[in-house]
Scaffold this motif. Sequence first.
Motif, PDB file in Angstrom:
ATOM      1  N   ILE A   1       0.851  -1.333  -0.055  1.00 24.22           N
ATOM      2  CA  ILE A   1       0.014  -0.088  -0.202  1.00 24.22           C
ATOM      3  C   ILE A   1       0.865   1.347   0.034  1.00 24.22           C
ATOM      4  CG2 ILE A   1      -1.676  -1.252   1.123  1.00 24.22           C
ATOM      5  CD1 ILE A   1      -1.028   0.703   3.714  1.00 24.22           C
ATOM      6  N   PHE A   2       0.124   2.523  -0.172  1.00 21.03           N
ATOM      7  CA  PHE A   2       0.857   3.776  -0.156  1.00 21.03           C
ATOM      8  C   PHE A   2       0.068   4.431   1.014  1.00 21.03           C
ATOM      9  CE2 PHE A   2       1.331   8.192  -1.041  1.00 21.03           C
ATOM     10  CZ  PHE A   2       2.563   8.271  -1.137  1.00 21.03           C
ATOM     11  N   ASN A   3       0.998   4.733   1.987  1.00 18.61           N
ATOM     12  CA  ASN A   3       0.261   5.556   2.905  1.00 18.61           C
ATOM     13  C   ASN A   3       0.730   6.957   2.950  1.00 18.61           C
ATOM     14  OD1 ASN A   3      -0.494   6.683   5.403  1.00 18.61           O
ATOM     15  ND2 ASN A   3       0.087   4.922   6.605  1.00 18.61           N
ATOM     16  N   PRO A   4      -0.119   7.984   2.219  1.00 15.35           N
ATOM     17  CA  PRO A   4       0.139   9.606   2.176  1.00 15.35           C
ATOM     18  C   PRO A   4       0.663  10.065   3.367  1.00 15.35           C
ATOM     19  CG  PRO A   4      -1.861   8.946   1.720  1.00 15.35           C
ATOM     20  CD  PRO A   4      -1.312   7.731   1.960  1.00 15.35           C
ATOM     21  N   THR A   5       0.231   9.532   4.632  1.00 15.47           N
ATOM     22  CA  THR A   5       0.410  10.193   6.051  1.00 15.47           C
ATOM     23  C   THR A   5       1.836  10.053   6.220  1.00 15.47           C
ATOM     24  OG1 THR A   5      -0.294   8.359   7.272  1.00 15.47           O
ATOM     25  CG2 THR A   5      -1.952  10.159   6.548  1.00 15.47           C
ATOM     26  N   ILE A   6       2.596   9.178   5.882  1.00 14.54           N
ATOM     27  CA  ILE A   6       3.995   8.798   6.396  1.00 14.54           C
ATOM     28  C   ILE A   6       4.899   9.269   5.223  1.00 14.54           C
ATOM     29  CG2 ILE A   6       3.537   7.281   8.263  1.00 14.54           C
ATOM     30  CD1 ILE A   6       4.378   4.830   6.344  1.00 14.54           C
ATOM     31  N   HIS A   7       4.642   9.722   4.155  1.00 13.18           N
ATOM     32  CA  HIS A   7       5.235  10.075   3.160  1.00 13.18           C
ATOM     33  C   HIS A   7       5.884  11.494   2.909  1.00 13.18           C
ATOM     34  CE1 HIS A   7       6.727  10.160  -1.130  1.00 13.18           C
ATOM     35  NE2 HIS A   7       6.029  11.130  -1.379  1.00 13.18           N
ATOM     36  N   ASP A   8       7.284  11.623   2.510  1.00 12.02           N
ATOM     37  CA  ASP A   8       7.918  12.780   2.625  1.00 12.02           C
ATOM     38  C   ASP A   8       7.581  13.661   1.209  1.00 12.02           C
ATOM     39  OD1 ASP A   8       9.958  14.917   2.199  1.00 12.02           O
ATOM     40  OD2 ASP A   8      11.354  13.776   3.017  1.00 12.02           O
ATOM     41  N   TRP A   9       6.418  14.783   1.638  1.00  8.31           N
ATOM     42  CA  TRP A   9       6.235  15.358   0.477  1.00  8.31           C
ATOM     43  C   TRP A   9       7.123  16.388  -0.166  1.00  8.31           C
ATOM     44  CZ3 TRP A   9       2.294  13.985  -2.294  1.00  8.31           C
ATOM     45  CH2 TRP A   9       1.506  12.645  -1.894  1.00  8.31           C
ATOM     46  N   GLY A  10       8.369  16.728   0.643  1.00  7.39           N
ATOM     47  CA  GLY A  10       9.315  17.911   0.286  1.00  7.39           C
ATOM     48  C   GLY A  10       9.925  17.337  -1.298  1.00  7.39           C
ATOM     49  N   ALA A  11      10.517  18.476  -1.846  1.00  4.64           N
ATOM     50  CA  ALA A  11      10.983  18.152  -3.091  1.00  4.64           C
ATOM     51  C   ALA A  11      12.533  17.328  -2.890  1.00  4.64           C
ATOM     52  CB  ALA A  11      11.742  19.616  -3.630  1.00  4.64           C
ATOM     53  N   LYS A  12      12.604  16.497  -3.912  1.00  2.00           N
ATOM     54  CA  LYS A  12      13.932  15.560  -3.888  1.00  2.00           C
ATOM     55  C   LYS A  12      14.381  15.482  -5.123  1.00  2.00           C
ATOM     56  CE  LYS A  12      10.285  13.103  -1.489  1.00  2.00           C
ATOM     57  NZ  LYS A  12       9.256  13.685  -2.117  1.00  2.00           N
TER      58      LYS A  12
ATOM     59  N   GLY B   1      20.035  13.226 -10.274  1.00  2.21           N
ATOM     60  CA  GLY B   1      19.896  14.648 -11.104  1.00  2.21           C
ATOM     61  C   GLY B   1      18.552  15.042 -11.776  1.00  2.21           C
ATOM     62  N   VAL B   2      17.554  13.872 -11.364  1.00  3.35           N
ATOM     63  CA  VAL B   2      15.962  13.914 -11.457  1.00  3.35           C
ATOM     64  C   VAL B   2      15.284  14.682 -10.325  1.00  3.35           C
ATOM     65  CG1 VAL B   2      14.122  12.710 -12.109  1.00  3.35           C
ATOM     66  CG2 VAL B   2      15.991  12.197 -13.282  1.00  3.35           C
ATOM     67  N   THR B   3      14.776  15.891 -10.568  1.00  2.24           N
ATOM     68  CA  THR B   3      14.259  16.569  -9.467  1.00  2.24           C
ATOM     69  C   THR B   3      12.558  16.193  -9.630  1.00  2.24           C
ATOM     70  OG1 THR B   3      15.770  18.163  -9.737  1.00  2.24           O
ATOM     71  CG2 THR B   3      13.728  18.843  -8.404  1.00  2.24           C
ATOM     72  N   ILE B   4      12.157  15.997  -8.185  1.00  4.03           N
ATOM     73  CA  ILE B   4      10.752  15.619  -7.992  1.00  4.03           C
ATOM     74  C   ILE B   4      10.401  16.743  -7.230  1.00  4.03           C
ATOM     75  CG2 ILE B   4       9.163  14.265  -6.814  1.00  4.03           C
ATOM     76  CD1 ILE B   4      10.678  11.850  -7.436  1.00  4.03           C
ATOM     77  N   PRO B   5       9.400  17.770  -7.797  1.00  2.00           N
ATOM     78  CA  PRO B   5       8.787  18.822  -6.999  1.00  2.00           C
ATOM     79  C   PRO B   5       8.130  18.259  -5.690  1.00  2.00           C
ATOM     80  CG  PRO B   5       7.692  18.449  -9.086  1.00  2.00           C
ATOM     81  CD  PRO B   5       8.724  17.453  -8.752  1.00  2.00           C
ATOM     82  N   ALA B   6       8.212  19.501  -4.622  1.00  4.96           N
ATOM     83  CA  ALA B   6       7.450  19.154  -3.808  1.00  4.96           C
ATOM     84  C   ALA B   6       5.874  19.060  -3.848  1.00  4.96           C
ATOM     85  CB  ALA B   6       7.473  20.411  -2.822  1.00  4.96           C
TER      86      ALA B   6
ATOM     87  N   GLU C   1       3.519   7.900  -7.553  1.00  6.99           N
ATOM     88  CA  GLU C   1       4.242   8.202  -8.736  1.00  6.99           C
ATOM     89  C   GLU C   1       5.736   8.588  -8.644  1.00  6.99           C
ATOM     90  OE1 GLU C   1       1.461  10.615 -11.030  1.00  6.99           O
ATOM     91  OE2 GLU C   1      -0.161   9.281 -10.675  1.00  6.99           O
ATOM     92  N   GLU C   2       5.937   9.216  -7.630  1.00  9.16           N
ATOM     93  CA  GLU C   2       7.562   9.719  -7.162  1.00  9.16           C
ATOM     94  C   GLU C   2       8.449   8.357  -7.341  1.00  9.16           C
ATOM     95  OE1 GLU C   2       7.909  11.865  -3.579  1.00  9.16           O
ATOM     96  OE2 GLU C   2       6.308  13.222  -4.331  1.00  9.16           O
ATOM     97  N   GLY C   3       7.806   7.438  -6.694  1.00 12.05           N
ATOM     98  CA  GLY C   3       8.615   6.205  -6.663  1.00 12.05           C
ATOM     99  C   GLY C   3       8.563   5.642  -7.874  1.00 12.05           C
ATOM    100  N   GLU C   4       7.432   5.552  -8.613  1.00 10.90           N
ATOM    101  CA  GLU C   4       7.472   4.835 -10.204  1.00 10.90           C
ATOM    102  C   GLU C   4       8.318   5.551 -11.096  1.00 10.90           C
ATOM    103  OE1 GLU C   4       6.058   2.178 -10.406  1.00 10.90           O
ATOM    104  OE2 GLU C   4       4.748   1.897  -8.682  1.00 10.90           O
ATOM    105  N   GLN C   5       8.356   6.717 -11.145  1.00 10.53           N
ATOM    106  CA  GLN C   5       8.890   7.706 -11.812  1.00 10.53           C
ATOM    107  C   GLN C   5      10.654   7.629 -11.519  1.00 10.53           C
ATOM    108  OE1 GLN C   5       8.714  11.940 -11.112  1.00 10.53           O
ATOM    109  NE2 GLN C   5      10.494  12.457 -12.370  1.00 10.53           N
TER     110      GLN C   5
END
Length: 160
Positions: A89-100, A104-109, A120-124
């Motif tokens: 499962i994906f639990n959004p309450t324990i996910h780090d929503w900050g930019a990462k 070299g691939v940036t995932i926005p906050a 989708e961050e992990g899938e990307q």
Amino acid sequence: LLVADQRDVIRKHALGKFPDMLRASAHSASMMAYLDQNASRNKAPNQNYAREIMELHTLGVDGGYTQDDVAELSRVLTGWTIQGRGNFIFNPTIHDWGAKTVLGVTIPAGSPSLGAAGIEEGEQIIDMLVTHPSTARFIATKMLKWLLTPEPSESQIRRT
């Protein structure tokens, strides 16, 4: 969990395509439990799972990633956990929503309001790892060592 992993991940994908096996392995409850992903939280990401995905499953130890990439991928994968008797499962309450930034691939906050879309961050990043040149080299070398010779030549690795 190991029996389910062998049946649903290894056996199911062994003769298929590597990206399919990697994606199935990334969602494996057995893998998550063994590598402490189920204990990873936004305020305390556990790096075991992220490191193994890069070191053992894709890029290899010399594949061009840094400790910062491991730390960032562990943040990307927060929220990926298991429930009950081994359901991903994906639990959004324990996910780090900050930019990462990973390799070299940036995932926005993001925001917790995105809910399960945060997966989708992990899938990307998994998609990026699948297509990374170091992954092709690492997997080709492992396969040649297993199937052909303990010391594959550079030309064999490039051809594979």
